[in-house]
Write an enzyme that holds these catalytic residues in place. Structure first.
Site, short mmCIF file in Angstrom:
data_model
loop_
_atom_site.label_atom_id
_atom_site.label_comp_id
_atom_site.label_asym_id
_atom_site.label_seq_id
_atom_site.Cartn_x
_atom_site.Cartn_y
_atom_site.Cartn_z
N TYR A 1 0.61 -1.25 0.04
CA TYR A 1 0.06 0.22 0.14
C TYR A 1 0.85 1.12 0.01
O TYR A 1 2.29 1.31 0.21
CB TYR A 1 -1.01 -0.02 1.05
N LYS B 1 6.40 -1.77 1.84
CA LYS B 1 5.18 -1.33 2.44
C LYS B 1 4.13 -2.25 2.15
O LYS B 1 3.00 -1.98 1.46
CB LYS B 1 4.99 0.36 2.09
N GLU C 1 12.57 2.37 14.12
CA GLU C 1 11.59 3.29 13.45
C GLU C 1 10.35 3.04 14.42
O GLU C 1 10.02 2.44 15.37
CB GLU C 1 11.06 2.82 12.01
N LEU D 1 11.12 1.25 6.85
CA LEU D 1 10.58 1.68 5.56
C LEU D 1 11.52 2.91 4.97
O LEU D 1 11.73 3.97 5.81
CB LEU D 1 9.30 2.15 5.78
N1 PDD Z 1 2.93 5.10 7.28
N2 PDD Z 1 7.68 3.54 8.82
C1 PDD Z 1 6.34 3.04 8.78
C2 PDD Z 1 6.58 1.47 9.57
C3 PDD Z 1 5.39 3.51 8.22
O1 PDD Z 1 4.23 2.89 8.20
C4 PDD Z 1 5.45 4.94 7.64
C5 PDD Z 1 4.41 5.69 7.24
C6 PDD Z 1 6.70 5.68 7.76
C7 PDD Z 1 7.01 6.95 7.22
O2 PDD Z 1 7.10 6.85 5.70
P1 PDD Z 1 6.44 8.14 4.94
O3 PDD Z 1 7.07 9.29 5.27
O4 PDD Z 1 6.82 7.73 3.43
O5 PDD Z 1 4.93 8.25 5.04
C8 PDD Z 1 7.72 4.85 8.44
C9 PDD Z 1 1.83 5.61 6.86
C10 PDD Z 1 1.80 7.04 6.86
C11 PDD Z 1 0.55 4.91 7.09
O6 PDD Z 1 0.73 3.65 7.41
O7 PDD Z 1 -0.46 5.36 7.34
#
Ligand code: PDD
Length: 282
Positions: free
Chosen positions: A30, A144, A177, A201
């Site tokens: 996703y 992701k 993270e 991620l």
């Molecule tokens: N989540 N690490 C994890 C495990 C994440 O699920 C996310 C983002 C990030 C940050 O990635 P980005 O800057 O590309 O949003 C890091 C999204 C926002 C979610 O699952 O809703």
């Protein structure tokens, strides 16, 4: 309206099979993309990461990059919210349940828009509290994927502790993270975040912040920090599409720095806002 397998249809008419491998096996990927006044921020980077995730799980996306971007733009064309989030989910598709990839299968592609929530000014001013919990995930965290059970449990643990995020601590590696965010720390003027690895991620926001830090001439080190190193850091913050750049002022029950968002965090947060303004006009 939602996008499902090539069609724009009302949400109430959008159904996915109970045999869908996303539902039964978590066999899917996703993306979440924030739109500011109807303009998606870093859409190209998110689509690129969707392709990386697809390749990592050996799923062939049925649309090209430009085609996907076109669907996203059509989906948000009528959105009037200042903040909106586009959710894209692609699963391997529906087929009788077996673990290995079924021969005749077509991916399920779903996209929808929902209203986005801006972080409140008071939260930005005060920062959030985060807890630290053991990382129970495997080594596919760079994908992701919709396998979010550890992340769901982590966020629930944070919510029950009255905190805004849970940070995963991995034995022998460090605090890698958040449940849905990347982590940064500032120690003696040096900005640190984990390197690209199977433990995190590759966040789109993380990447923007690293570019902004570079533009400021801020020294950066790509290393995972231990719990002790984080707890004694001058500043800690998290980054994500929806939280942008957000200070962590209490971590594992201890105050970080003087308990208020630090100057480097605030500067990067305002630079990130300026970047959004340049690219999306809000
Ligand atoms: N989540 N690490 C994890 C495990 C994440 O699920 C996310 C983002 C990030 C940050 O990635 P980005 O800057 O590309 O949003 C890091 C999204 C926002 C979610 O699952 O809703």
């Amino acid at each position: 309206m939602v996008f499902l397998n090539g069609q724009f249809i009302p949400e109430k008419q959008a159904f996915v099979s109970i045999c869908d491998r996303g539902f039964q096996l978590g066999d899917g990927i996703y993306e979440v993309i924030r739109c500011y006044q109807g303009r998606p921020f870093r859409l190209g980077d998110h689509i690129e990461r969707l392709f990386q995730s697809a390749q990592a799980i050996r799923l062939e996306l049925p649309y090209g990059r430009d085609e996907l971007a076109g669907f996203v733009n059509r989906l948000i064309a009528d959105v009037t919210w200042d903040y909106a989030d586009i959710y894209i989910q692609v699963t391997r598709g529906g087929a009788p349940r077996v673990h290995e990839f079924p021969a005749q299968i077509h991916p399920t592609v779903l996209m929808y828009v929902s209203q986005g929530q801006a972080v409140s000014p008071i939260t930005l001013e005060q920062g959030i509290e985060a807890i630290i919990i053991p990382d129970t995930r495997g080594t596919l965290c760079n994908i992701k994927s919709v396998n979010l059970l550890p992340n769901v449990l982590a966020r629930q643990a944070a919510a029950e502790a009255g905190a805004g995020e849970a940070l995963f601590e991995r034995e022998g590696i460090g605090v890698v993270e958040g449940a849905a965010s990347n982590i940064f720390a500032v120690r003696k003027g040096v900005l640190s975040t984990g390197p690209l690895s199977p433990y995190t991620l590759p966040g789109v926001t993380r990447d923007c912040v690293l570019q902004l830090a570079k533009a400021q001439g801020l020294p950066v080190e790509l290393e995972f920090l231990s719990r002790e190193e984080l707890l004694t850091a001058d500043e800690v913050f998290i980054t994500s599409t929806s939280k942008e750049v957000l200070a962590v002022t209490i971590l594992a029950g201890q105050m970080i720095g003087d308990g208020r968002p630090g100057p480097i965090t605030l500067k990067l947060a305002s630079d990130y806002r300026a970047l959004i303004k340049r690219e999306c006009g809000i």
